[in-house]
Enzyme design. Structure first.
Site, PDB file in Angstrom:
ATOM      1  N   HIS A  56       0.841  -1.204   0.000  1.00 18.93           N
ATOM      2  CA  HIS A  56       0.000   0.000   0.000  1.00 18.93           C
ATOM      3  C   HIS A  56       0.876   1.253   0.000  1.00 18.93           C
ATOM      4  CE1 HIS A  56      -2.871   3.118   1.200  1.00 18.93           C
ATOM      5  NE2 HIS A  56      -1.963   3.469   2.091  1.00 18.93           N
ATOM      6  N   HIS A 108       1.502   5.247  -2.375  1.00 14.90           N
ATOM      7  CA  HIS A 108       1.942   6.598  -2.005  1.00 14.90           C
ATOM      8  C   HIS A 108       3.203   7.081  -2.716  1.00 14.90           C
ATOM      9  CE1 HIS A 108      -0.811   7.502   1.285  1.00 14.90           C
ATOM     10  NE2 HIS A 108      -0.667   6.274   1.724  1.00 14.90           N
ATOM     11  N   GLU A 126      -5.160   9.855   0.430  1.00 12.03           N
ATOM     12  CA  GLU A 126      -5.583   8.444   0.462  1.00 12.03           C
ATOM     13  C   GLU A 126      -6.684   8.164  -0.550  1.00 12.03           C
ATOM     14  OE1 GLU A 126      -3.079   6.666   3.500  1.00 12.03           O
ATOM     15  OE2 GLU A 126      -4.067   6.089   1.671  1.00 12.03           O
ATOM     16  N   SER A 141      -4.055   1.502  -4.655  1.00 10.08           N
ATOM     17  CA  SER A 141      -3.489   0.210  -4.219  1.00 10.08           C
ATOM     18  C   SER A 141      -4.585  -0.818  -3.948  1.00 10.08           C
ATOM     19  CB  SER A 141      -2.656   0.407  -2.948  1.00 10.08           C
ATOM     20  OG  SER A 141      -3.476   0.939  -1.920  1.00 10.08           O
TER      21      SER A 141
HETATM   22  N1  HBI Z   1       1.320   6.111  10.300  1.00 12.41           N
HETATM   23  N2  HBI Z   1       2.856   4.796   9.180  1.00 12.41           N
HETATM   24  C1  HBI Z   1       1.763   5.575   9.151  1.00 12.41           C
HETATM   25  N3  HBI Z   1       1.139   5.790   7.978  1.00 12.41           N
HETATM   26  C2  HBI Z   1       0.035   6.578   7.899  1.00 12.41           C
HETATM   27  O1  HBI Z   1      -0.517   6.790   6.818  1.00 12.41           O
HETATM   28  C3  HBI Z   1      -0.444   7.170   9.080  1.00 12.41           C
HETATM   29  C4  HBI Z   1       0.232   6.918  10.284  1.00 12.41           C
HETATM   30  N4  HBI Z   1      -0.209   7.459  11.421  1.00 12.41           N
HETATM   31  C5  HBI Z   1      -1.361   8.325  11.481  1.00 12.41           C
HETATM   32  C6  HBI Z   1      -1.991   8.533  10.138  1.00 12.41           C
HETATM   33  N5  HBI Z   1      -1.522   7.989   9.036  1.00 12.41           N
HETATM   34  C7  HBI Z   1      -3.234   9.362   9.961  1.00 12.41           C
HETATM   35  O2  HBI Z   1      -4.018   9.378  11.114  1.00 12.41           O
HETATM   36  C8  HBI Z   1      -2.840  10.771   9.581  1.00 12.41           C
HETATM   37  O3  HBI Z   1      -3.936  11.428   9.054  1.00 12.41           O
HETATM   38  C9  HBI Z   1      -2.321  11.512  10.749  1.00 12.41           C
HETATM   39 FE    FE Z   2      -1.800   5.302   3.125  1.00 19.00          FE
END
Ligand code: HBI
Ligand code: FE
Length: 284
Positions: free
Chosen positions: A136, A141, A182, A201
């Site tokens: 993903h 991304h 996303e 994805s």
């Molecule tokens: N941590 N590794 C990772 N990847 C994410 O996409 C991610 C995260 N922590 C919090 C988060 N996304 C979402 O809550 C954000 O909007 C902050």
């Molecule tokens: Fe993501």
């Protein structure tokens, strides 16, 4: 290190990765040698299936950038991608054990370091996994981080996230992440296309997001977006649509604090709720 459960979307879930290996900023070594043949085969099969679905559904910028990921028959070494990514937009990808708390996440993005989960789903999870895994994060991304305007938006998002976190508005900003990075859609001259990683994805949501009559599609408006709750384990009921990455970058230039106050006074909207001021995008 002991790690608090991460709020990802609307639910808290125990983290799945090996956080003991993480540094204070939650980054960890990718440990590429630890991947099994089954892991590499899962990546290869996911990559092959997903690339076959892209034409007419994924945005041009994504299709153009995808080859920058390099190898497709095994899980790439992150440093191999960074050799190309760093010169392209100043970004680098860093391995993390999985979801990380909001503030360190925003901090990494603000510093052009994109957290990529280091584990891959099991063969049994081939069709669906709730948490982001390396497929993903890499496939969804990383390609658009090679696009200079989008890459600048993600960095600006991270910087905004740090401010939001300090104002207690992290949840509002996570909605902007959700509905753009996303699950965002973009209008191209030849029609609607997906640019959000969660769609790109997904073997099922990619076609659904661009062609189904069921969800509503609303022209992106920051206040409307930040008022809108989201679901993390089903297709989106609402998709927000932009006309260009530059539009996305420019609209997030002003300070968000007044928006947070407006969300609080206007109240929130359910994921499938419509609003009188919506500018709806119809198909075809
Ligand atoms: N941590 N590794 C990772 N990847 C994410 O996409 C991610 C995260 N922590 C919090 C988060 N996304 C979402 O809550 C954000 O909007 C902050
Ligand atoms: Fe993501």
């Amino acid at each position: 290190m002991a790690v608090e459960p991460v709020v990802y979307g609307a639910s808290e879930r125990p983290p799945r990765g090996d956080y003991e290996r993480a540094h204070a900023d939650y980054t960890c070594p990718q440990n590429w040698a630890s991947y099994t043949d089954a892991d590499h085969d899962t990546y290869r099969r996911l990559y092959a299936r997903q690339t076959a679905l892209l034409p007419g559904l994924a945005c041009d910028a994504f299709i153009e950038a995808l080859p920058s990921l390099g190898v497709r028959d095994r899980i790439p070494r992150f440093e191999e991608i960074n050799e190309r990514l760093k010169p392209a937009t100043g970004w680098e990808i860093v391995a993390v054990p999985g979801l990380i708390p909001e503030r360190p996440f925003f901090d990494l993005l603000a510093n052009r370091r994109f957290p990529v989960t280091d584990w891959i789903r099991t063969p049994e999870e081939f069709d669906y996994i709730v948490e982001p895994d390396v497929f993903h994060d890499l496939f969804g991304h990383v390609p658009l981080l090679f696009n200079p305007v989008f890459a600048d938006y993600v960095q600006r998002y991270g910087a905004g996230g740090l401010k939001a976190h300090d104002l207690g508005a992290g949840e509002l900003l996570s909605r902007l992440y959700w509905y753009t990075i996303e699950f965002g859609l973009i209008r191209q001259p030849d029609g609607l296309r997906a640019y959000g990683a969660g769609i790109l994805s997904s073997s099922s949501e990619l076609k659904h997001s661009v062609t189904s009559q069921h969800p509503q599609r609303v022209k992106l408006d920051l206040l409307r977006c930040m008022r809108t709750r989201y679901k993390i384990d089903d297709f989106q009921a609402t998709y927000f649509v932009i006309d260009s990455f530059k539009q996305l970058f420019d609209m997030t230039a002003p300070d968000f604090a007044p928006l947070y106050a407006a969300v609080r006074s206007l109240g929130e909207l359910a994921a499938d709720e419509s609003s009188a001021s919506d500018s709806l995008i119809t198909l075809g």
